[in-house]
Every structure is written in C-alpha cells, then in structure tokens.
Design an enzyme around this catalytic site. Structure first.
Site, PDB file in Angstrom:
ATOM      1  N   GLU A   1      -4.829  -2.553  14.051  1.00 26.87           N
ATOM      2  CA  GLU A   1      -5.375  -1.554  13.126  1.00 26.87           C
ATOM      3  C   GLU A   1      -6.705  -1.047  13.649  1.00 26.87           C
ATOM      4  O   GLU A   1      -7.560  -1.844  14.056  1.00 26.87           O
ATOM      5  CB  GLU A   1      -5.664  -2.154  11.732  1.00 26.87           C
ATOM      6  CG  GLU A   1      -4.463  -2.418  10.886  1.00 26.87           C
ATOM      7  CD  GLU A   1      -4.834  -2.989   9.513  1.00 26.87           C
ATOM      8  OE1 GLU A   1      -5.954  -2.721   9.019  1.00 26.87           O
ATOM      9  OE2 GLU A   1      -3.994  -3.697   8.947  1.00 26.87           O
TER      10      GLU A   1
ATOM     11  N   ARG B   1       4.093  -0.534  12.838  1.00 28.56           N
ATOM     12  CA  ARG B   1       3.814  -1.833  12.239  1.00 28.56           C
ATOM     13  C   ARG B   1       3.856  -1.687  10.721  1.00 28.56           C
ATOM     14  O   ARG B   1       3.103  -0.886  10.160  1.00 28.56           O
ATOM     15  CB  ARG B   1       2.432  -2.326  12.706  1.00 28.56           C
ATOM     16  CG  ARG B   1       1.957  -3.550  11.980  1.00 28.56           C
ATOM     17  CD  ARG B   1       0.590  -4.056  12.459  1.00 28.56           C
ATOM     18  NE  ARG B   1       0.211  -5.164  11.614  1.00 28.56           N
ATOM     19  CZ  ARG B   1      -0.907  -5.243  10.893  1.00 28.56           C
ATOM     20  NH1 ARG B   1      -1.816  -4.286  10.938  1.00 28.56           N
ATOM     21  NH2 ARG B   1      -1.125  -6.275  10.127  1.00 28.56           N
TER      22      ARG B   1
ATOM     23  N   GLN C   1       0.797  -1.223   0.000  1.00 28.83           N
ATOM     24  CA  GLN C   1       0.000   0.000   0.000  1.00 28.83           C
ATOM     25  C   GLN C   1       0.835   1.282   0.000  1.00 28.83           C
ATOM     26  O   GLN C   1       0.327   2.337  -0.344  1.00 28.83           O
ATOM     27  CB  GLN C   1      -0.955  -0.023   1.192  1.00 28.83           C
ATOM     28  CG  GLN C   1      -2.005  -1.122   1.062  1.00 28.83           C
ATOM     29  CD  GLN C   1      -2.921  -1.196   2.274  1.00 28.83           C
ATOM     30  OE1 GLN C   1      -2.586  -1.839   3.259  1.00 28.83           O
ATOM     31  NE2 GLN C   1      -4.064  -0.544   2.206  1.00 28.83           N
TER      32      GLN C   1
ATOM     33  N   TRP D   1      -4.596   2.757  11.982  1.00 31.23           N
ATOM     34  CA  TRP D   1      -4.494   2.573  10.532  1.00 31.23           C
ATOM     35  C   TRP D   1      -4.981   3.859   9.915  1.00 31.23           C
ATOM     36  O   TRP D   1      -6.137   4.187  10.078  1.00 31.23           O
ATOM     37  CB  TRP D   1      -5.347   1.400  10.018  1.00 31.23           C
ATOM     38  CG  TRP D   1      -5.118   1.247   8.536  1.00 31.23           C
ATOM     39  CD1 TRP D   1      -5.825   1.853   7.533  1.00 31.23           C
ATOM     40  CD2 TRP D   1      -4.079   0.490   7.917  1.00 31.23           C
ATOM     41  NE1 TRP D   1      -5.282   1.521   6.320  1.00 31.23           N
ATOM     42  CE2 TRP D   1      -4.214   0.690   6.528  1.00 31.23           C
ATOM     43  CE3 TRP D   1      -3.036  -0.319   8.392  1.00 31.23           C
ATOM     44  CZ2 TRP D   1      -3.348   0.101   5.607  1.00 31.23           C
ATOM     45  CZ3 TRP D   1      -2.190  -0.907   7.468  1.00 31.23           C
ATOM     46  CH2 TRP D   1      -2.351  -0.691   6.081  1.00 31.23           C
TER      47      TRP D   1
ATOM     48  N   HIS E   1       1.083  -9.431   4.219  1.00 29.70           N
ATOM     49  CA  HIS E   1      -0.078  -8.544   4.141  1.00 29.70           C
ATOM     50  C   HIS E   1      -0.587  -8.583   2.696  1.00 29.70           C
ATOM     51  O   HIS E   1      -0.576  -7.588   1.985  1.00 29.70           O
ATOM     52  CB  HIS E   1       0.300  -7.133   4.590  1.00 29.70           C
ATOM     53  CG  HIS E   1      -0.845  -6.270   5.022  1.00 29.70           C
ATOM     54  ND1 HIS E   1      -0.923  -5.675   6.263  1.00 29.70           N
ATOM     55  CD2 HIS E   1      -1.963  -5.895   4.374  1.00 29.70           C
ATOM     56  CE1 HIS E   1      -2.043  -4.961   6.357  1.00 29.70           C
ATOM     57  NE2 HIS E   1      -2.691  -5.073   5.204  1.00 29.70           N
TER      58      HIS E   1
ATOM     59  N   GLU F   1      -4.907 -10.607   8.587  1.00 28.78           N
ATOM     60  CA  GLU F   1      -6.285 -10.834   8.169  1.00 28.78           C
ATOM     61  C   GLU F   1      -6.464 -11.989   7.183  1.00 28.78           C
ATOM     62  O   GLU F   1      -6.880 -11.767   6.024  1.00 28.78           O
ATOM     63  CB  GLU F   1      -6.869  -9.543   7.567  1.00 28.78           C
ATOM     64  CG  GLU F   1      -6.792  -8.365   8.495  1.00 28.78           C
ATOM     65  CD  GLU F   1      -7.549  -7.146   7.972  1.00 28.78           C
ATOM     66  OE1 GLU F   1      -8.015  -7.162   6.833  1.00 28.78           O
ATOM     67  OE2 GLU F   1      -7.690  -6.182   8.747  1.00 28.78           O
TER      68      GLU F   1
ATOM     69  N   TYR G   1     -12.723  -2.140  12.827  1.00 27.83           N
ATOM     70  CA  TYR G   1     -13.159  -0.839  12.314  1.00 27.83           C
ATOM     71  C   TYR G   1     -14.622  -0.508  12.591  1.00 27.83           C
ATOM     72  O   TYR G   1     -14.969   0.631  12.816  1.00 27.83           O
ATOM     73  CB  TYR G   1     -12.957  -0.795  10.792  1.00 27.83           C
ATOM     74  CG  TYR G   1     -11.505  -0.773  10.376  1.00 27.83           C
ATOM     75  CD1 TYR G   1     -10.830   0.429  10.216  1.00 27.83           C
ATOM     76  CD2 TYR G   1     -10.801  -1.953  10.167  1.00 27.83           C
ATOM     77  CE1 TYR G   1      -9.493   0.465   9.845  1.00 27.83           C
ATOM     78  CE2 TYR G   1      -9.450  -1.927   9.791  1.00 27.83           C
ATOM     79  CZ  TYR G   1      -8.811  -0.716   9.640  1.00 27.83           C
ATOM     80  OH  TYR G   1      -7.493  -0.682   9.283  1.00 27.83           O
TER      81      TYR G   1
ATOM     82  N   ASN H   1      -7.566  -6.432  14.108  1.00 24.73           N
ATOM     83  CA  ASN H   1      -7.887  -5.249  13.304  1.00 24.73           C
ATOM     84  C   ASN H   1      -9.390  -5.045  13.385  1.00 24.73           C
ATOM     85  O   ASN H   1     -10.159  -5.965  13.085  1.00 24.73           O
ATOM     86  CB  ASN H   1      -7.492  -5.458  11.844  1.00 24.73           C
ATOM     87  CG  ASN H   1      -5.983  -5.508  11.657  1.00 24.73           C
ATOM     88  OD1 ASN H   1      -5.227  -5.249  12.589  1.00 24.73           O
ATOM     89  ND2 ASN H   1      -5.550  -5.841  10.452  1.00 24.73           N
TER      90      ASN H   1
HETATM   91  C1  GAL Z   1      -7.579  -3.698   6.644  1.00 24.23           C
HETATM   92  C2  GAL Z   1      -6.269  -3.946   5.945  1.00 24.23           C
HETATM   93  C3  GAL Z   1      -5.521  -2.722   5.584  1.00 24.23           C
HETATM   94  C4  GAL Z   1      -6.386  -1.539   5.195  1.00 24.23           C
HETATM   95  C5  GAL Z   1      -7.597  -1.394   6.088  1.00 24.23           C
HETATM   96  C6  GAL Z   1      -8.610  -0.378   5.639  1.00 24.23           C
HETATM   97  O1  GAL Z   1      -8.461  -4.738   6.354  1.00 24.23           O
HETATM   98  O2  GAL Z   1      -5.432  -4.770   6.721  1.00 24.23           O
HETATM   99  O3  GAL Z   1      -4.592  -3.059   4.614  1.00 24.23           O
HETATM  100  O4  GAL Z   1      -6.652  -1.539   3.872  1.00 24.23           O
HETATM  101  O5  GAL Z   1      -8.267  -2.599   6.230  1.00 24.23           O
HETATM  102  O6  GAL Z   1      -9.483  -0.910   4.696  1.00 24.23           O
END
Ligand code: GAL
Length: 464
Positions: free
Chosen positions: A368, A75, A18, A414, A119, A165, A296, A294
């Site tokens: 993340e 990281r 990325q 993240w 990754h 992931e 969100y 991770n």
């Molecule tokens: C996670 C991933 C990252 C980043 C993030 C936001 O799933 O590990 O690489 O893209 O989501 O979508």
C-alpha cells in the site's frame, strides 16, 4: 526515463470491509467493524460500510476497470464473516462462491490476485463469545479459516498475505480505541500483537505443510511503518528515531526475522510484553516469504527525557507513547494530505533501506502507498495532480532505493477506488478511481490514467 525491472509487479489494493458493502447479503454476518461503525460516535458522521462501494454486487464492473488500467495484480481481502459467519465452524457457500467469481474474473483479465486473509474485520461472534484477539485460541480459529481459503481458492491464488497491519489492530484497536473493537489499554495491545503473530505463524505453517508443495504459492505478512527521522543529530534523538522504528515495525518484523521482540521493547515494556514459547518461536521465525510493507508518511522523532511528558499531538501514528518516550513532530514546511500526513518520499527511500539492512535484504513488496485528497469531479473528470505527483515522487524514491540494492519487487497503490476510510468514514478519498456515493458511479481519476501509462511503459519520464 525511470525504468523498473521487467517483472516488476504493478497493482492496486483494497480491503473487503472498505469496499464490499452487502453487509448482510449472501449469508454474511457482522464483523467487529460493522458493530463499531453502528455504535454512535465511533465514525465520522456515524457512517458505516453497509453499502460502501457496493463492490459485492459490482465486482464485474470494477474488475473491468482494473483491466482497462492494465493492472498486473490486485490485492483484496476476504471478509472472514462472509465465508465463515461465526468465525468458526460451518462455512457459507455463497460467500465462497463470491470470491471464486471475483478470482475468476480477475484471471480473465490477466490480473494476478493477491489475497489478504485478515484486514481488520474479525467476525463479531469471535469477539463477543471468545474475546477475539485477546484469546490465545484465536490462532487456531484463524488457522482453520485460513485453511478454508487455501483449500477453496489456492488452486488459482498463489499470493497470500495473512494479516494486514497487525500494528493498527493492536494500537488503534486496543490502545487508542479509535478503531474496532474500541478498547483502551496499556496491556492488551501487547497480548493482541502476540496472538496476531501466533495466528500468522500457524496459518503459514498450515500452508507450507499442506498446500504450498502442490499449490506452489507464496505467503507472507504485511506490516505498516512510517519513517522516523531524528529531529537533530544528537545521539539521543538518533536513538529515539531508531527506538520508534523498532516499536513500530520491529515489534512485528523482528519475531519473524529474528525470533523475538526488539531488546528495546523488552527493556521498556517489561512484563507486559509476552514471551514466545519455543513452539511459537519456531512457527513464527522465518514465516514470511516476502516483506509486505504499507507506507505513507513520516515524522521527526526526538527523545523525551525521563520525567518530561510526551506531547501526543499526532493522531494514530505513535504507539504507546509512555513506553517509547519519543516525541513526534512534523516539519513546518512539509506538505500535508487531507489525512494530515506529510508527503515525504525521501522517508520512503530511507525506510526501504532500513528494512533491507536490518532484515538482510528480503524481497519487499509495497502493498500500500497512496494519499487522500479532496477530489471532485468536473465535467465527468477528476483532476488530481497532487496524487499523480505523490505517486511519482514515491516511485522515484523506490527506484533510488532499488539502485542502492533494495530488493523491491512490486508496488500496489492504495487504493483502487475511494472507499470507507474506517473511523473517518467517507470523508477521505484515497482512490485512483472516484466513487460517487450517491449513484455509486466510478470515474477513473487522472492519476489512474497516469498509472496506466506507468504500467504499460514500466516506468515514467521524470519531471524536468
Ligand atoms: C492502511 C490500511 C488501509 C487504508 C489506508 C489509508 O493503514 O491498511 O485499509 O485505510 O491505511 O488510511
């Protein structure tokens, strides 16, 4: 003041594909993501990561910015095809040299490197010539690659994450086909997941026998999971939410903590779910020194009665719906980020508690957490109050979970900087550092300055 324990680890995260760019510089070969992004129609505007943030050539500038923020940890991931272009056999000294330099630069600023070995950027040759993650031999290739990393970097690197992931690799790569290698199958995701776990197990065993005794580091895996809240109090919806969490996180964490897949997956996936050999079970059970998470967002979950169809309305975050029979929906009042992911800090608290309870209170690192927003610089500054609020609300939820006994040891935002967001190209900005993709200039956003204060105070004032 919301205070965190003295040794709480504050970091940011990125991944090789990325940010690095330099796709063919320094002897690097293509990964499946280079091939995927160069296939028309696979990414937003057909964007690719040939240049990305050009971090490969600008790592010194980037590490300096990290130093300015006072980061305790960073990281990042290693591009397998940069250090071993064919995915097996001869290493590429120039690639190894790059990561040595990056590690040394981080240590110069007192930043602890956390390395993710994988990754998502599998060397393309392993995919085209060896069937990639579908081939059981991949576990041996991965172990050899991991050993290359332990032996070259392990004198200075004490924190290893084998895989990032595996759920995404399996589901988005092999079921929905929206990520590399773009396959759509109902069988392959379960085979791929199995081989990912076996690869992880082998790499960990290698580290533990050959390197851990002298290098004295820790090794684990990072899984992702969204929260699933039962839509109603009905037992069927409560079960649906639980089932959804087991198909998401239990799929990968149960083998590591209990030695097998969740029973509900066995019932519903049947023959398509592989069995562990005794040897593999031994390797995988107990193979993580910490729980990498991770996280969100979250969704409501409700049961779908037999015969009715699952309305697959939510991009990417479900799984193989016909196996789970769970309907996912967002609350109408929930605030969304530009990913259309709901901002749901209470889900973070609940997920941490769920993990802690199910897996006997393991040490957890959030590897993340963050959000994508439409950031735009104005007069050289990037005003992103929604991101600051997001981070503050999730950290508050983390703190509440810790007060309930959850053993959360650290938190990585993240991302350190805006980057190539996979199939969505450069259309989503997750960074606390803004990247101008024309000039490649970096600008710390206001959220970065806020995070800097959080780190130096080891906490923050809650909003009144
Ligand atoms: C996670 C991933 C990252 C980043 C993030 C936001 O799933 O590990 O690489 O893209 O989501 O979508």
């Amino acid at each position: 003041m919301i205070k965190f324990p003295d040794n709480f680890l504050w970091g940011t995260a990125t991944s090789s594909h990325q940010i690095e760019g330099a796709a063919t510089q320094g002897g690097r070969a293509w990964s499946i993501w280079d091939a995927h992004a160069h296939t028309p129609g696979r990414t937003h505007n057909n964007e690719n990561a040939d240049i990305a943030c050009d971090h490969y050539n600008r790592y010194k500038e980037d590490v300096k910015l990290m130093g300015d923020l006072g980061l305790k940890a960073y990281r990042f991931s290693i591009s397998w095809s940069r250090i071993q272009p064919d995915g097996q056999g001869k290493p590429n000294p120039e690639g190894i040299h790059f990561y040595n330099n990056l590690i040394d630069e981080l240590l110069k600023y007192g930043i602890t490197p956390w390395i993710t070995l994988y990754h998502w950027d599998l060397p393309l040759a392993l995919h085209t010539e060896k069937d990639g993650w579908l081939n059981p031999d991949i576990a041996d290739y991965f172990e050899a690659y991991a050993e290359l990393c332990f032996s070259n970097f392990g004198d200075r690197v004490k924190h290893w994450i084998t895989l990032n992931e595996p759920w995404v690799v399996s589901i988005l790569g092999y079921a929905e086909g929206v990520f590399a290698p773009g396959r759509k199958s109902r069988e392959e995701p379960y085979i791929v997941a199995h081989n990912l776990l076996r690869a992880h197990g082998k790499a960990v065993a290698n580290y533990r026998t050959k390197y851990q005794p002298s290098q004295k580091g820790v090794i684990g895996i990072t899984n992702n999971c969204d929260w699933r809240e039962p839509l109603t109090d009905e037992a069927s919806d409560v079960e649906a939410a639980q089932r959804s969490l087991e198909f998401f996180l239990g799929w990968f964490a149960d083998p590591i903590y209990f030695g097998d897949y969740p029973a509900v997956m066995r019932e519903r996936v049947g023959d398509r779910l592989p069995e562990f050999s005794e040897e593999d079970r031994e390797l995988i059970k107990g193979s993580s020194d910490f729980f990498g998470l991770n996280h969100y967002t979250g969704l409501y979950a409700s049961d779908v009665p037999p015969g009715e169809e699952v309305q697959n309305a939510v991009y990417g975050n479900g799984g193989i719906f016909e196996d789970q029979y769970v309907q996912l929906t967002a609350g109408p009042e929930w605030k969304l980020t530009t990913m259309n992911w709901a901002i749901l800090p209470w889900g973070c608290k609940k997920l941490l508690e769920w993990i802690s309870e199910r897996y006997d209170n393991p040490p957890i690192y959030i590897t993340e957490n963050g959000c994508a927003l439409d950031d735009k610089p104005e007069d050289g500054k990037v005003h992103d109050p929604v991101r600051k609020d997001y981070l503050q609300s999730y950290l508050t939820a983390c703190h509440q979970a810790m007060e309930q006994g959850v053993d959360l040891k650290g938190y990585f935002v993240w991302s350190f900087m805006d980057n190539f967001e996979w199939a969505l190209g450069y259309s989503k900005r997750f960074g606390i550092t803004y990247v101008d993709y024309e000039t490649l200039e970096r600008i710390p956003k206001e959220s970065a300055l806020w995070f800097k204060d959080v780190i130096s105070n080891n906490g923050f004032e809650p909003d009144k």
